[in-house]
Design an enzyme around this catalytic site. Structure first.
Site, mmCIF file in Angstrom:
data_model
loop_
_atom_site.group_PDB
_atom_site.id
_atom_site.type_symbol
_atom_site.label_atom_id
_atom_site.label_comp_id
_atom_site.label_asym_id
_atom_site.label_seq_id
_atom_site.Cartn_x
_atom_site.Cartn_y
_atom_site.Cartn_z
ATOM 1 N N TYR A 1 5.295 -10.173 7.234
ATOM 2 C CA TYR A 1 5.076 -8.735 7.399
ATOM 3 C C TYR A 1 5.357 -8.385 8.850
ATOM 4 C CZ TYR A 1 2.488 -8.051 3.001
ATOM 5 O OH TYR A 1 2.123 -7.949 1.687
ATOM 6 N N ASP B 1 0.808 -1.217 0.000
ATOM 7 C CA ASP B 1 0.000 0.000 0.000
ATOM 8 C C ASP B 1 0.843 1.269 0.000
ATOM 9 O OD1 ASP B 1 -2.295 -1.538 0.222
ATOM 10 O OD2 ASP B 1 -2.323 -1.430 2.418
#
Lengths: 246, 246
Positions: B111, B53
């Site tokens: 992540y 993102d």
């Protein structure tokens, strides 16, 4: 008058350094003074433990200021955190005796310098370390550091012209820590001359790279000639970590 | 055709995300493709392991591209490091079999999400962590994490509308490490839905704060209703740490 001691952290990247320059809004001191003056309704002057250069960071700069304001310390800190830009953070406020002076009473400081030592640079450390891609010999650098520790005339490791004031300073300790590709040099001493940490650091790196011998340190201390020492490394790798008071 | 695998680190702060958007120069993919195309003299398309993102960082994004260029990998990496902006760093290049596909063959990813958990913010972590000033109970968060681990339908933890494709994913491991005021959450799984890490993270924080019970996790997995989960935490605390291939 109340006397208030502040401990301040800042990312120096956007600033011209600690010290206020006229009306410029580009210094740390200026930013903090403007907010304190607006908050108290009187002009506030803050006294820092010492200047930091343009681009240099701090994890523990100390300053003090006097005020007649009756605001409690928590409300004052909240106000400072809210109105200061996010790259300047007042970490702590403390009420101190009226005679406390952040510069005159500073008994010692720790500065650290970060070197990113890999051919491939780092996207995250780029603003907080000096990128040195070549090989560095830690043993040679430790030897250089041990020669710098002690009470010496550091004129050759400063950007001062020959000064009437003493250029003898005492360094208590220099340590090197390695964390992956990041080298973390910490310098603790009673006081430092202008640019002294950055010039010692440039000299230590030349010794680590093999382009200078550790014995040069003794010669530079003896001669006091700036041009015999290494480069002044960039300010963005330098942090004022702590200021000590008795 | 040569097939080249790249491992890429980036500070996503200035970018609209990984994926190229038309001619925009504000995406990571676009920046790298432009330089590779100019370098090779032909239009290069790179295949990333997945999108990140706007604002999200990477320590180990993986991508591949095909080229007839005969340039050696060291010269190619030097060129990329020299011409890419300093917030995008190609850490490694590797020649791989022609069938290797960075997205289709990705077998797992890690992540991490960083939370600065103190009333006083941090000048240095401000771009790389989410500032959460309130108390967080680590035991409750660990309980929430253990409920998320496994193969579940994560539709309720995603920004997808009800989709025809499966929303079942497997999370292998979630860990929480504390380093001073910094909390470091690491999520390892075979794959993640859109916004899934950020919504799991928002839910874990609500559980840590005491405004949601750990058992809600089971209920959200069962209902698949997004609005029952926590907030989507900001992208600037999120890092794509690694992509795994068999």
């Amino acid at each position: 008058m109340r006397n208030i001691k502040m401990t301040i952290e800042y990312d120096g990247g956007r600033y011209l350094g600690w010290q206020r320059l006229g009306d410029s809004d580009k210094t740390i001191q200026g930013k903090i003074e403007n907010i304190l003056s607006a908050m108290t309704g009187t002009e506030i002057e803050i006294i820092g433990s010492g200047r930091t250069d343009a681009g240099t960071h701090a994890r523990g700069q100390v300053a003090n200021f006097k005020t007649t304001s009756k605001m409690d310390l928590t409300a004052m800190q909240d106000h400072l955190i809210r109105y200061l830009p996010r790259d300047i953070v007042v970490k702590e406020l403390e009420e101190v005796p009226e005679r406390f002076h952040a510069r005159y009473h500073a008994a010692g400081k720790t500065y650290s310098y970060h070197v990113w030592n890999n051919v491939v640079p780092s996207a995250f450390e780029r603003h907080y370390s000096y990128h040195y891609p070549g090989h560095l010999d830690i043993d040679r650098m430790n030897e250089a550091c041990s020669k710098l520790v002690g009470a010496h005339d550091f004129l050759g490791f400063s950007s001062l012209k020959k000064s009437k004031k003493s250029t003898i300073r005492t360094i208590n300790d220099i340590t090197i820590q390695q964390e992956g590709n990041l080298l973390h040099f910490a310098f603790t001493g009673e006081g430092f001359l202008y640019n002294m940490v950055r010039i010692m650091m440039g000299t230590i790196l030349e010794i680590g790279a093999g382009t200078m011998e550790p014995e040069y340190i003794d010669a530079i201390i003896k001669s006091g000639i700036r041009s015999e020492a290494g480069m002044t490394v960039p300010s963005h790798g330098l942090f004022l970590d702590a200021v000590y008071y008795d």
